[in-house]
Design a protein around this motif. Structure first.
Motif, PDB file in Angstrom:
ATOM      1  N   VAL A  95       0.869  -1.189   0.000  1.00 49.36           N
ATOM      2  CA  VAL A  95       0.000   0.000   0.000  1.00 49.36           C
ATOM      3  C   VAL A  95       0.899   1.231   0.000  1.00 49.36           C
ATOM      4  O   VAL A  95       1.728   1.421   0.903  1.00 49.36           O
ATOM      5  CB  VAL A  95      -0.952   0.026   1.218  1.00 49.36           C
ATOM      6  CG1 VAL A  95      -1.795   1.300   1.204  1.00 49.36           C
ATOM      7  CG2 VAL A  95      -1.858  -1.201   1.215  1.00 49.36           C
ATOM      8  N   LEU A  96       0.760   2.050  -1.039  1.00 50.02           N
ATOM      9  CA  LEU A  96       1.603   3.236  -1.185  1.00 50.02           C
ATOM     10  C   LEU A  96       0.783   4.494  -0.938  1.00 50.02           C
ATOM     11  O   LEU A  96      -0.380   4.570  -1.327  1.00 50.02           O
ATOM     12  CB  LEU A  96       2.177   3.295  -2.606  1.00 50.02           C
ATOM     13  CG  LEU A  96       2.909   2.040  -3.098  1.00 50.02           C
ATOM     14  CD1 LEU A  96       3.265   2.189  -4.582  1.00 50.02           C
ATOM     15  CD2 LEU A  96       4.172   1.798  -2.272  1.00 50.02           C
ATOM     16  N   LEU A  97       1.395   5.456  -0.268  1.00 53.32           N
ATOM     17  CA  LEU A  97       0.766   6.774  -0.065  1.00 53.32           C
ATOM     18  C   LEU A  97       1.740   7.782  -0.687  1.00 53.32           C
ATOM     19  O   LEU A  97       2.902   7.835  -0.293  1.00 53.32           O
ATOM     20  CB  LEU A  97       0.607   7.019   1.447  1.00 53.32           C
ATOM     21  CG  LEU A  97      -0.043   8.323   1.903  1.00 53.32           C
ATOM     22  CD1 LEU A  97      -1.473   8.451   1.404  1.00 53.32           C
ATOM     23  CD2 LEU A  97      -0.045   8.403   3.438  1.00 53.32           C
ATOM     24  N   PRO A  98       1.309   8.573  -1.699  1.00 51.40           N
ATOM     25  CA  PRO A  98       2.268   9.441  -2.408  1.00 51.40           C
ATOM     26  C   PRO A  98       3.066  10.355  -1.480  1.00 51.40           C
ATOM     27  O   PRO A  98       4.229  10.621  -1.734  1.00 51.40           O
ATOM     28  CB  PRO A  98       1.378  10.245  -3.354  1.00 51.40           C
ATOM     29  CG  PRO A  98       0.191   9.377  -3.580  1.00 51.40           C
ATOM     30  CD  PRO A  98      -0.030   8.616  -2.302  1.00 51.40           C
ATOM     31  N   ASP A  99       2.435  10.841  -0.403  1.00 51.16           N
ATOM     32  CA  ASP A  99       3.158  11.657   0.574  1.00 51.16           C
ATOM     33  C   ASP A  99       2.796  11.167   1.969  1.00 51.16           C
ATOM     34  O   ASP A  99       1.660  11.343   2.431  1.00 51.16           O
ATOM     35  CB  ASP A  99       2.785  13.136   0.415  1.00 51.16           C
ATOM     36  CG  ASP A  99       3.708  14.041   1.227  1.00 51.16           C
ATOM     37  OD1 ASP A  99       4.131  13.610   2.330  1.00 51.16           O
ATOM     38  OD2 ASP A  99       4.016  15.153   0.770  1.00 51.16           O
ATOM     39  N   GLU A 301       7.799   2.411  -5.905  1.00 50.91           N
ATOM     40  CA  GLU A 301       7.031   1.617  -4.932  1.00 50.91           C
ATOM     41  C   GLU A 301       7.332   2.068  -3.508  1.00 50.91           C
ATOM     42  O   GLU A 301       7.485   1.276  -2.588  1.00 50.91           O
ATOM     43  CB  GLU A 301       7.265   0.118  -5.150  1.00 50.91           C
ATOM     44  CG  GLU A 301       6.867  -0.304  -6.566  1.00 50.91           C
ATOM     45  CD  GLU A 301       6.935  -1.800  -6.844  1.00 50.91           C
ATOM     46  OE1 GLU A 301       7.017  -2.579  -5.886  1.00 50.91           O
ATOM     47  OE2 GLU A 301       6.905  -2.165  -8.030  1.00 50.91           O
ATOM     48  N   LEU A 302       7.376   3.363  -3.348  1.00 50.90           N
ATOM     49  CA  LEU A 302       7.654   4.017  -2.067  1.00 50.90           C
ATOM     50  C   LEU A 302       6.944   5.372  -2.033  1.00 50.90           C
ATOM     51  O   LEU A 302       6.779   5.982  -3.094  1.00 50.90           O
ATOM     52  CB  LEU A 302       9.164   4.285  -1.915  1.00 50.90           C
ATOM     53  CG  LEU A 302      10.068   3.087  -1.663  1.00 50.90           C
ATOM     54  CD1 LEU A 302      11.525   3.507  -1.837  1.00 50.90           C
ATOM     55  CD2 LEU A 302       9.852   2.520  -0.267  1.00 50.90           C
ATOM     56  N   PRO A 303       6.590   5.913  -0.883  1.00 53.87           N
ATOM     57  CA  PRO A 303       6.656   5.328   0.453  1.00 53.87           C
ATOM     58  C   PRO A 303       5.506   4.340   0.680  1.00 53.87           C
ATOM     59  O   PRO A 303       4.401   4.513   0.190  1.00 53.87           O
ATOM     60  CB  PRO A 303       6.493   6.544   1.368  1.00 53.87           C
ATOM     61  CG  PRO A 303       5.903   7.631   0.543  1.00 53.87           C
ATOM     62  CD  PRO A 303       6.151   7.315  -0.886  1.00 53.87           C
ATOM     63  N   GLU A 304       5.860   3.339   1.464  1.00 57.57           N
ATOM     64  CA  GLU A 304       4.928   2.241   1.714  1.00 57.57           C
ATOM     65  C   GLU A 304       4.389   2.312   3.137  1.00 57.57           C
ATOM     66  O   GLU A 304       5.124   2.694   4.057  1.00 57.57           O
ATOM     67  CB  GLU A 304       5.693   0.927   1.495  1.00 57.57           C
ATOM     68  CG  GLU A 304       4.802  -0.272   1.478  1.00 57.57           C
ATOM     69  CD  GLU A 304       5.571  -1.593   1.345  1.00 57.57           C
ATOM     70  OE1 GLU A 304       6.784  -1.586   1.040  1.00 57.57           O
ATOM     71  OE2 GLU A 304       4.929  -2.631   1.579  1.00 57.57           O
ATOM     72  N   ILE A 305       3.114   1.946   3.307  1.00 59.78           N
ATOM     73  CA  ILE A 305       2.535   1.882   4.660  1.00 59.78           C
ATOM     74  C   ILE A 305       2.963   0.561   5.302  1.00 59.78           C
ATOM     75  O   ILE A 305       2.779  -0.506   4.714  1.00 59.78           O
ATOM     76  CB  ILE A 305       0.983   1.934   4.606  1.00 59.78           C
ATOM     77  CG1 ILE A 305       0.503   3.213   3.928  1.00 59.78           C
ATOM     78  CG2 ILE A 305       0.369   1.758   5.997  1.00 59.78           C
ATOM     79  CD1 ILE A 305       0.647   4.471   4.725  1.00 59.78           C
ATOM     80  N   GLU A 306       3.519   0.672   6.501  1.00 57.11           N
ATOM     81  CA  GLU A 306       3.906  -0.537   7.221  1.00 57.11           C
ATOM     82  C   GLU A 306       3.295  -0.489   8.602  1.00 57.11           C
ATOM     83  O   GLU A 306       3.140   0.594   9.170  1.00 57.11           O
ATOM     84  CB  GLU A 306       5.436  -0.610   7.338  1.00 57.11           C
ATOM     85  CG  GLU A 306       6.067  -1.078   6.036  1.00 57.11           C
ATOM     86  CD  GLU A 306       7.570  -0.903   5.999  1.00 57.11           C
ATOM     87  OE1 GLU A 306       8.141  -0.538   7.051  1.00 57.11           O
ATOM     88  OE2 GLU A 306       8.146  -1.114   4.929  1.00 57.11           O
ATOM     89  N   MET A 307       2.954  -1.635   9.150  1.00 58.13           N
ATOM     90  CA  MET A 307       2.458  -1.628  10.526  1.00 58.13           C
ATOM     91  C   MET A 307       2.691  -2.972  11.201  1.00 58.13           C
ATOM     92  O   MET A 307       2.826  -3.995  10.538  1.00 58.13           O
ATOM     93  CB  MET A 307       0.987  -1.225  10.590  1.00 58.13           C
ATOM     94  CG  MET A 307       0.019  -2.182   9.986  1.00 58.13           C
ATOM     95  SD  MET A 307      -1.597  -1.391   9.823  1.00 58.13           S
ATOM     96  CE  MET A 307      -1.851  -0.751  11.452  1.00 58.13           C
ATOM     97  N   LYS A 308       2.736  -2.911  12.535  1.00 55.62           N
ATOM     98  CA  LYS A 308       2.978  -4.145  13.295  1.00 55.62           C
ATOM     99  C   LYS A 308       1.737  -5.039  13.217  1.00 55.62           C
ATOM    100  O   LYS A 308       0.609  -4.556  13.275  1.00 55.62           O
ATOM    101  CB  LYS A 308       3.276  -3.805  14.762  1.00 55.62           C
ATOM    102  CG  LYS A 308       4.563  -3.007  14.944  1.00 55.62           C
ATOM    103  CD  LYS A 308       5.223  -3.373  16.282  1.00 55.62           C
ATOM    104  CE  LYS A 308       6.643  -2.870  16.340  1.00 55.62           C
ATOM    105  NZ  LYS A 308       6.738  -1.422  16.611  1.00 55.62           N
ATOM    106  N   GLU A 309       1.991  -6.352  13.108  1.00 57.90           N
ATOM    107  CA  GLU A 309       0.881  -7.294  12.926  1.00 57.90           C
ATOM    108  C   GLU A 309      -0.106  -7.256  14.111  1.00 57.90           C
ATOM    109  O   GLU A 309      -1.319  -7.360  13.921  1.00 57.90           O
ATOM    110  CB  GLU A 309       1.455  -8.708  12.710  1.00 57.90           C
ATOM    111  CG  GLU A 309       0.456  -9.789  12.379  1.00 57.90           C
ATOM    112  CD  GLU A 309      -0.363  -9.550  11.094  1.00 57.90           C
ATOM    113  OE1 GLU A 309      -0.121  -8.561  10.367  1.00 57.90           O
ATOM    114  OE2 GLU A 309      -1.272 -10.366  10.834  1.00 57.90           O
ATOM    115  N   GLU A 310       0.417  -7.061  15.307  1.00 57.11           N
ATOM    116  CA  GLU A 310      -0.460  -7.037  16.502  1.00 57.11           C
ATOM    117  C   GLU A 310      -1.461  -5.871  16.399  1.00 57.11           C
ATOM    118  O   GLU A 310      -2.658  -6.032  16.658  1.00 57.11           O
ATOM    119  CB  GLU A 310       0.432  -6.854  17.732  1.00 57.11           C
ATOM    120  CG  GLU A 310      -0.222  -7.273  19.021  1.00 57.11           C
ATOM    121  CD  GLU A 310       0.691  -6.937  20.211  1.00 57.11           C
ATOM    122  OE1 GLU A 310       0.149  -6.737  21.294  1.00 57.11           O
ATOM    123  OE2 GLU A 310       1.925  -6.859  20.017  1.00 57.11           O
TER     124      GLU A 310
END
Ligand code: 13P
Ligand code: SF4
Length: 333
Positions: A95-99, A301-310
């Motif tokens: 999942v990419l967010l342009p800014d 393919e950046l910036p990408e949304i990252e998050m912890k699985e929990e």
């Protein structure tokens, strides 16, 4: 070209040079095919971005589109909480967010630790949170809602059930009024919808007596009291296309006017004026995204949304409840 992650985090977007002769519309279209990418855009995005999007919608429509896409890459032309919701629903997709700095004043008005303390004071209450909040708030919520489905979500709970509504106090007050509930409200608001001037809107209504006032429920009560129609961005858009008036004053972010004008080219749409001479009815967060940033996001393919699985799992449950209740009620964004 190598992208330095530290710089990317500082700046918020890929600041790589783009050939000025490039046809960005064509180039974005080519990248979509090459990478099996889909562009989802909110109505508050600039017109060029809306025109390259595969799907344009309100927060509910965008969450529903994100939940059912088969694309490998979701390019989210909106703000952070929207892209985060898409990631929560699609852990294996990019999942990419342009800014990355495209935030939201409403989401910022509910810090997770303060909200946890507030919630602890109301142990018998269920929490309904407006989707305009961080994943950390979603994880503390029982059900998520948007302005399209909030009433249906509230009505799905027994009348005697006590409820906390967060983070938008204006939407919460409006929902208390139409549902007859007495939900406890978190004291948050959207900087764009709070800036409309009742005085200037009243003058506009006098000058355009046949114009109808369309307002988003994030507006303050004094504006909502004057409105002929109150609804989410999609609901306002559909109303303006089907209704038989010729002129409308629009009390929400100005990006929506692009689709209104496209659907009803012969009608006149007047943006409701803010309290001062600024362009404060343009959301400064939404408008951080540009076509150039969107192109670079797809290319690198950046910036990408990252998050912890929990956190993802904890915030997925209340979003899934919202989607299930909406589907059962036949509600589309
Ligand atoms: P909707 O698109 O759900 O009406 O929400 C408006 C908004 O403020 C999104 O940030
Ligand atoms: Fe947030 Fe308001 Fe901008 Fe929507 S318009 S993203 S609620 S600040």
């Amino acid at each position: 070209m190598h992208i330095d992650n530290e710089i990317l985090e500082q700046v918020g977007y890929v600041d790589a040079p783009i050939d000025p002769t490039l046809d960005l519309f064509q180039a974005i279209d080519d990248l979509k095919k090459e990478k099996n990418a889909v562009v989802l855009a909110h109505y508050y995005q600039e017109p060029d971005i809306q025109d390259v999007a595969d799907y344009i919608g309100d927060s509910l429509g965008l969450a529903q589109a994100a939940a059912k896409t088969n694309a490998d890459i979701i390019v989210f032309a909106g703000v952070h909480f929207m892209a985060e919701t898409a990631k929560i629903l699609n852990p294996s997709k990019k999942v990419l967010l342009p800014d990355l700095k495209a935030g939201c004043s409403l989401a910022d008005s509910a810090p997770a630790d303060l909200f946890a303390a507030f919630k602890a004071k109301h142990p018998n209450h269920l929490v309904i949170s407006y989707i305009n909040c961080t994943a950390a708030i979603k994880a503390q919520s029982d059900i998520i809602c948007t302005s399209s489905n909030a009433l249906a979500i509230i009505n799905s709970l027994p009348a005697e059930q006590e409820i906390i509504f967060a983070p938008d106090k204006n939407l919460g007050a409006y929902l208390n009024k139409v549902s007859g509930r007495n939900m406890v409200l978190w004291n948050g608001a959207c900087m764009v919808h709070e800036i409309f001037s009742v005085e200037k809107i009243t003058k506009l209504i006098v000058r355009h007596p046949k114009a109808k006032l369309l307002a988003h429920p994030e507006c303050e009560e004094a504006v909502l009291r004057l409105a002929d129609f109150i609804g989410s961005t999609t609901q306002i858009l559909n109303y303006s296309a089907k209704d038989d008036a010729q002129e409308y004053i629009v009390a929400t972010e100005t990006g929506i006017l692009h689709q209104m004008q496209k659907l009803a080219p012969n009608k006149t749409f007047i943006p409701a004026p803010p309290t001062n001479a600024c362009a404060c009815n343009d959301c400064p967060h939404m408008k951080l995204n540009t076509l150039e940033k969107l192109y670079n996001a797809m290319l690198y393919e950046l910036p990408e949304i990252e998050m912890k699985e929990e956190l993802r799992l904890a915030s997925l449950q209340p979003i899934q409840r919202m989607l299930d209740i909406s589907a059962a009620a036949g509600l589309l964004g």
